[in-house]
Design an enzyme around this catalytic site. Structure first.
Site, PDB file in Angstrom:
ATOM      1  N   GLU B  43       0.420  -1.405  -0.007  1.00 34.62           N
ATOM      2  CA  GLU B  43       0.202  -0.182   0.008  1.00 34.62           C
ATOM      3  C   GLU B  43       0.816   1.245   0.287  1.00 34.62           C
ATOM      4  OE1 GLU B  43      -2.213  -1.250   3.488  1.00 34.62           O
ATOM      5  OE2 GLU B  43      -2.918  -2.629   2.879  1.00 34.62           O
ATOM      6  N   GLU B  75      -5.198  -6.564   2.443  1.00 39.44           N
ATOM      7  CA  GLU B  75      -4.072  -7.732   2.837  1.00 39.44           C
ATOM      8  C   GLU B  75      -3.482  -9.017   2.188  1.00 39.44           C
ATOM      9  OE1 GLU B  75      -4.949  -4.911   4.798  1.00 39.44           O
ATOM     10  OE2 GLU B  75      -3.539  -3.793   5.422  1.00 39.44           O
ATOM     11  N   HIS B 144      -1.489  -0.406  16.966  1.00 46.04           N
ATOM     12  CA  HIS B 144      -0.056  -0.244  15.593  1.00 46.04           C
ATOM     13  C   HIS B 144       1.201  -0.258  16.106  1.00 46.04           C
ATOM     14  CE1 HIS B 144      -3.713   2.098  13.746  1.00 46.04           C
ATOM     15  NE2 HIS B 144      -3.005   1.955  12.527  1.00 46.04           N
TER      16      HIS B 144
HETATM   17  C1  LIG Z   1      -6.128  -3.121   7.497  1.00 45.53           C
HETATM   18  C2  LIG Z   1      -4.712  -2.157   7.876  1.00 45.53           C
HETATM   19  N1  LIG Z   1      -4.761  -1.608   6.412  1.00 45.53           N
HETATM   20  C3  LIG Z   1      -3.708  -0.471   6.367  1.00 45.53           C
HETATM   21  C4  LIG Z   1      -3.886  -0.140   7.350  1.00 45.53           C
HETATM   22  C5  LIG Z   1      -2.933   1.498   6.884  1.00 45.53           C
HETATM   23  N2  LIG Z   1      -3.721   2.646   6.288  1.00 45.53           N
HETATM   24  C6  LIG Z   1      -4.272   3.568   7.350  1.00 45.53           C
HETATM   25  S1  LIG Z   1      -5.599   4.633   7.195  1.00 45.53           S
HETATM   26  C7  LIG Z   1      -5.099   3.932   5.408  1.00 45.53           C
HETATM   27  C8  LIG Z   1      -5.746   4.640   4.215  1.00 45.53           C
HETATM   28  C9  LIG Z   1      -7.291   4.900   4.461  1.00 45.53           C
HETATM   29  O1  LIG Z   1      -8.056   5.676   3.832  1.00 45.53           O
HETATM   30  P1  LIG Z   1      -9.514   5.494   3.964  1.00 45.53           P
HETATM   31  O2  LIG Z   1     -10.555   4.149   3.804  1.00 45.53           O
HETATM   32  O3  LIG Z   1      -9.523   6.143   2.642  1.00 45.53           O
HETATM   33  O4  LIG Z   1      -9.884   6.504   5.188  1.00 45.53           O
HETATM   34  P2  LIG Z   1      -9.864   7.813   5.376  1.00 45.53           P
HETATM   35  O5  LIG Z   1      -7.820   7.523   5.613  1.00 45.53           O
HETATM   36  O6  LIG Z   1      -9.628   8.097   3.873  1.00 45.53           O
HETATM   37  O7  LIG Z   1     -10.386   8.019   6.023  1.00 45.53           O
HETATM   38  C10 LIG Z   1      -4.044   3.332   5.510  1.00 45.53           C
HETATM   39  C11 LIG Z   1      -3.693   2.381   4.202  1.00 45.53           C
HETATM   40  C12 LIG Z   1      -4.469   0.417   7.977  1.00 45.53           C
HETATM   41  N3  LIG Z   1      -4.846   0.540   9.071  1.00 45.53           N
HETATM   42  N4  LIG Z   1      -5.301  -1.186   8.454  1.00 45.53           N
END
Ligand SMILES: Cc1ncc(C[n+]2csc(CCOP(=O)(O)OP(=O)(O)O)c2C)c(N)n1
Ligand SMILES: Cc1ncc(C[n+]2csc(CCOP(=O)(O)OP(=O)(O)O)c2C)c(N)n1
Ligand SMILES: [Mg+2]
Ligand SMILES: [Mg+2]
Lengths: 329, 339, 339, 329
Positions: B43, B75, B144
């Site tokens: 990602e 994932e 985290h």
């Molecule tokens: C399962 C998982 N994979 C990766 C992450 C890392 N991560 C945190 S926020 C994010 C982006 C999320 O995007 P979105 O669902 O559009 O929410 P937004 O932050 O835009 O509100 C990622 C990849 C995570 N927290 N959980």
């Protein structure tokens, strides 16, 4: 897909505005406090997304449940988590909603119905299904609102949750706040379909695609979904289009966001627009708006002061709340 | 091992000082340049950001989005795609952004990646290097921050590597990528920028299963990996002032394990403290303590001690998190308690 | 604990002989009858089958499909739904059909169920009892046989229970269901039908964290749980013929752990063998061995030994699987090696 | 959804019949051997589902990949896994495809392209995506076929895999063999949509709903999907309707399957029907069919004899094949 167009009452719009203004001002204060070096940590601004939870808050009962994510400050404020304890939790204080143990990514405030904040993308959806299942089994009439991002719609938990909710006709609303980015990636790069709401068809689920920055449309969408849930007519998937004004996390340089796109979004600030519209329509006078904002200012300032002057937790607290009773760790 | 270039002896001191994140970036760059079957997926790994911490900076620009391949938040598909590609001739390097999210794709890792060589009777194998980062102490909270090497070590078929220095990170990562088994490569983000060190240029490989003797000593052995190696070194300095001469052993890889080096050191010093950031109960320290006790029964001058995190989730607030973490003070007090 | 009825003393011998599966079925029946907030959810748990092994037989007919609730194949949703219901007033009993599939919903279990009480500062809690079954020796192969209690024990916030007898299974399950913390209740399907025993009627509770002294002895302590307790008992009989008097301790719950009973026994016998079916490396035996060595340093007559499965995936073919499993012969030889 | 109607050549139908007859006879022999008490273990019969993989085998190249599940004997035979080593693996013999280490739920035979058999529902889909990705990156022209059941379409891995495959336009075909049951539960009880193929729309994926027991329709579906994959036109989701004649696993009393439904399905045995149709159409004579079957009989009997007389693995083999080189376990 349901068409959403009817008008909403001025009262409701004022309510939405008041909540949205509170979120906006709170966010501005939070970022300013960080920039001034008074607090550290991670902060996921929700500036730009205020109208979505503010519209829900005009529909929901206090006893209804809301679940949100790390970018959850707007949802938390809109559901009525007291600003004092909320801010104290963000600051890691003993007086925080979760005694400083959870932090911004894990705010829970049972009294206001903010039942879960999760930091794992997509994981709130199955839990929201369970919250709704519990409401249905207990015949409590409560509704569960599960907030998540556009990026979350690609993860397995999304699929499993929507299928189960549809199958069991649960009183749950899945609110995809499509702010167009998942971290540093445009949502369309991760998605094999142009609209997330189209995924509802895979579960024969009522689905609504709506401009989440338009309070009238958003209110109608929220009301349609919550009314249906309350009436035993099962779940709804709402894709609410919006935009994040400050990137993923405080400090994000936003290089991956086209300048003009960002500028256009900020120029169309939905809170300022609603403010202006209410004044233009004569629903509120300039003075009334100023008064609302002054009230919010006081409340917010008090919250930050409360949090700042609250004590940090004692180190001995680190080992409590792991289990119900004091079993040896 | 399909690709092998001239290998540089990492013991030869380089003049270059790099951070661990630079060293890792360099290892990825070398591997991608060396072998067409190597590719990354994960990602947000594409430029301009090159990942949340910038590990991949420049790589998608240099090698293209096919080989430095951004993915949706997915994932299970990331890990599954890596496995499928690996059993058909590729060497994927999937990134799981933070270690806690490995729980989302645990099935792919423990039921598939770890077992496919065995289940297929050796017909297929899974040359995947799963990179991830984690660590407490940054105020990231309970979801985290976890160090989860213990359960991985309990999964036969996986190799587990945790580097402590920039030079090790580079040399161990290159070895992992060209290893024919699934390796979970755990980077502690605290070390990304906090510790710099000499890093040789070019391609070099540090074998898995060879511990690094970080400090020679005679009175007590401190066994550790990752961030806590540096804590052990600091404590060793403090103790030296009082005439306690600590040996510090950096395990580097937990599977395979350099049992020999560990037992030799402890047989010499007759006192040992194992230090890790994961929670104490059933952490890898338990396995090491059990093994040392079995192998050196009756030869020790003091009980094998463990310094590890408290048996709680990782708390958010700073004083709580400090109480949770194993500290230098804990290590020092534990060592002193052995004498 | 919300519901409590008259509790029967499990020590009072009942005349009834039940299999473990009957005892578990009875516990579920009692819990469902006692408290409206208790409900089950899982794949294929409805009648006529009542689950793959028939654990739920009759329950969906008696309590309806709302409270004995079949689900799609959707472990993340099963676990998530259980958690969501639990934090809002219910006492769900999700079933994960086989323990290996817990890897599919690991995130819900370790990042959420285990941590929510802590993360919420005690505002919410997760009174979920996750039932699952597993065990090698049945020719089910690498993805359907693993004992994975070790990683769970390493997850603060979870309780872990593994019963060995029908009476224990019933009394421990009832306690788990009405416990206010998430409990993973591991049933070894080998015991479902192979071992019968006296089971008291009605509601009784066996506390978590109290080991069962299965056999008193003076020369060596055998510590185990689940299926292997019976192997230890058999070996103890064999050894008795040669004048070696083994004490057998059945831990019943690994978290909370009856450290006191364990140390008392080992302090008395000065010799100990820990036996478990999970693979040896970083199994829970490591933690027990480390603890015993720390607490009883210098008091033991022989090193703490572990008998456990080989560090490999579970093989399919019978002779390979037999080689993989810890056997009575292994236990016996290990004990004899201590003298 | 693509309409599938055109006729297929007699040659192809004979090919399909020959493969299907082989699967059917093999299955009958296996069950008879079990009933006779000569072998134990779990056996997941695929009787009734023969036409699906047999149709694919008329389309695929030997170098293409197939992934399957515990109920995979039909897929394994159709892809050309040698019956001798396949049977030996089922019997746990040292001569088995996987040396007796994997067993029926974990058959791999690299030489014939049967690259994976998994026992975890849904888990093969993401791996199939990776197999297809590898083919695409290596520009090998290979196609990956991922087989799974109706029940698997509710699990998260399904969603993630389809999204990724669509996004990356991979040469993969997702074949949902809808045999109408997941273990002891009718598929419709677990699914919030009436047709699994409708879920393809959530990924803008080419989707085909087909009678998997009709060799002409099934062949056309397989050909459409494989041709598209080979041509770089991305993935396809096929829902092939079929039925399991012997329940979930050997010993299943099938009480949850309505008698008339089961009887009707067996009465419409697709292998017997194709046999009769080929004779009726004059494509094959009675004698030719008998000859084909006699050849298969010999091959199958030899395989069972080979397996039965093969040695069990040596206990010392239990600790090999864990890692590449002999690192200490
Ligand atoms: C399962 C998982 N994979 C990766 C992450 C890392 N991560 C945190 S926020 C994010 C982006 C999320 O995007 P979105 O669902 O559009 O929410 P937004 O932050 O835009 O509100 C990622 C990849 C995570 N927290 N959980
Ligand atoms: C993740 C997971 N959950 C549960 C199971 C147990 N299980 C094995 S087969 C099966 C039913 C699968 O049904 P379907 O996908 O329709 O395939 P079929 O058996 O009908 O071919 C279940 C639930 C499993 N193997 N994996
Ligand atoms: Mg977003
Ligand atoms: Mg099926």
């Amino acid at each position: 897909m349901t068409a959403v167009q009817s008008r909403v009452s001025p009262d409701v719009l004022v309510k939405i505005f008041t909540t949205a203004a509170k979120i906006k001002m709170y966010d501005e204060t939070y970022r300013a406090t960080m920039r001034a070096g008074k607090i550290g940590g991670m902060y996921y601004s929700a500036r730009g997304q205020e109208i979505i939870p503010s519209s829900f808050s005009a529909v929901l009962e206090p006893s209804d449940y809301v679940l949100t994510i790390y970018r959850g400050i707007h949802d938390q404020i809109a559901k009525g988590v007291p600003l004092n304890t909320l801010t104290a939790e963000f600051f890691g204080r003993a007086t925080g909603s979760c005694k400083g143990k959870g932090g911004p990514m894990h705010v829970t405030d049972v009294a206001s119905g903010l039942i879960l904040t999760t930091g794992v993308v997509g994981s709130g959806l199955p839990i929201g299904v369970g919250v709704a299942l519990s409401a249905k089994m207990r015949k409590s009439g409560q509704v569960a609102i599960v907030n998540f991002g556009d990026g979350a719609s690609n993860i397995g938990a999304f699929h499993e949750a929507l299928n189960m909710a549809a199958l069991w006709e649960l009183p749950v609303v899945f609110v995809c706040q499509n702010n167009q980015y998942a971290e540093y990636t445009k949502y369309s790069l991760g998605m094999s379909v142009d609209q997330i709401s189209k995924r509802g068809a895979a579960y024969t689920m009522r689905s609504i695609h709506v401009d989440g920055n338009d309070p009238e449309a958003m209110y109608e969408a929220a009301k349609t979904a919550v009314d249906a849930a309350r009436a035993g007519e099962g779940p709804t998937l709402i894709e609410a289009m919006t935009y994040r004004f400050y990137g993923h996390v405080m400090g994000d340089m936003m290089k991956y966001m086209p300048d003009d796109e960002l500028e256009a979004a900020r120029a169309a600030d939905p809170v300022l627009k609603l403010r202006a519209d209410l004044i233009a329509a004569g629903t509120l006078t300039d003075e009334q708006v100023t008064q609302i904002e002054a009230g919010l200012r006081t409340e917010i300032d008090e919250a930050f002061e409360y949090a700042m002057s609250s004590p940090l937790p004692d180190a001995s607290d680190a080992t409590t709340d792991v289990y119900a009773e004091g079993i040896a760790l | 091992m399909t690709a092998q270039s001239e290998v540089i002896d990492p013991e030869v001191k380089s003049e270059r000082i790099l951070t661990q994140i630079q060293a890792i970036n360099e290892a990825l760059d070398i591997a991608l340049g060396l072998d067409e079957t190597v590719f990354e997926l994960g990602e947000d790994i594409q430029d301009p950001g090159g990942g949340g911490f910038g590990v991949h900076k420049g790589l998608s620009t240099k090698y293209g989005l096919d080989r430095v391949r951004p993915t949706p938040i997915t994932e299970q598909a990331i890990m599954g795609a890596a496995i499928g590609a690996a059993i058909t001739g590729m060497r994927p390097i999937p990134e799981i952004m933070l270690m806690n999210f490995m729980a989302v794709c645990q099935d792919q890792l423990i039921n598939h990646a770890a077992k496919l060589r065995y289940m297929s009777g050796g017909q297929t194998h899974v040359p995947v290097t799963v990179r991830t980062t984690t660590g407490a102490g940054g105020g990231f909270g309970a979801q985290h921050s976890d160090m989860l090497e213990g359960p991985l070590v309990h999964t036969p078929g996986l190799k587990v590597v945790i580097p402590s220095t920039p030079a090790d990170a580079k040399g161990l990562l290159l070895t992992s990528i060209f290893d024919d088994d699934p390796v979970v490569f755990i980077e502690m983000h605290h070390l990304y920028f906090s510790i710099s060190g000499h890093v040789p240029e070019g391609d070099y490989r540090i074998p898995l299963g060879k511990a690094r003797l970080a400090r020679e000593g005679s009175d007590v052995t401190l066994i550790s990996w990752g961030r806590q190696v540096h804590d052990c070194m600091a404590v060793a300095d403090t103790l030296a002032a009082d005439g306690i001469n600590a040996e510090v052993l950096d395990l580097r890889s937990l599977v395979p394990l350099d049992t020999e080096a560990m037992l030799a050191s402890v047989a010499k010093t007759r006192r040992v403290v194992i230090v890790h950031e994961a929670v104490r109960r059933n952490g890898f320290g338990a396995e090491l303590a059990a093994t040392i006790n079995e192998e050196l029964f009756g030869q020790l001058a003091a009980p094998v001690r463990r310094v590890a995190a408290a048996n709680t989730p990782v708390p958010y607030s700073a004083p709580l998190e400090a109480a949770y973490m194993p500290s230098k003070a804990d290590i020092e007090a534990t060592v002193r308690g052995l004498f």
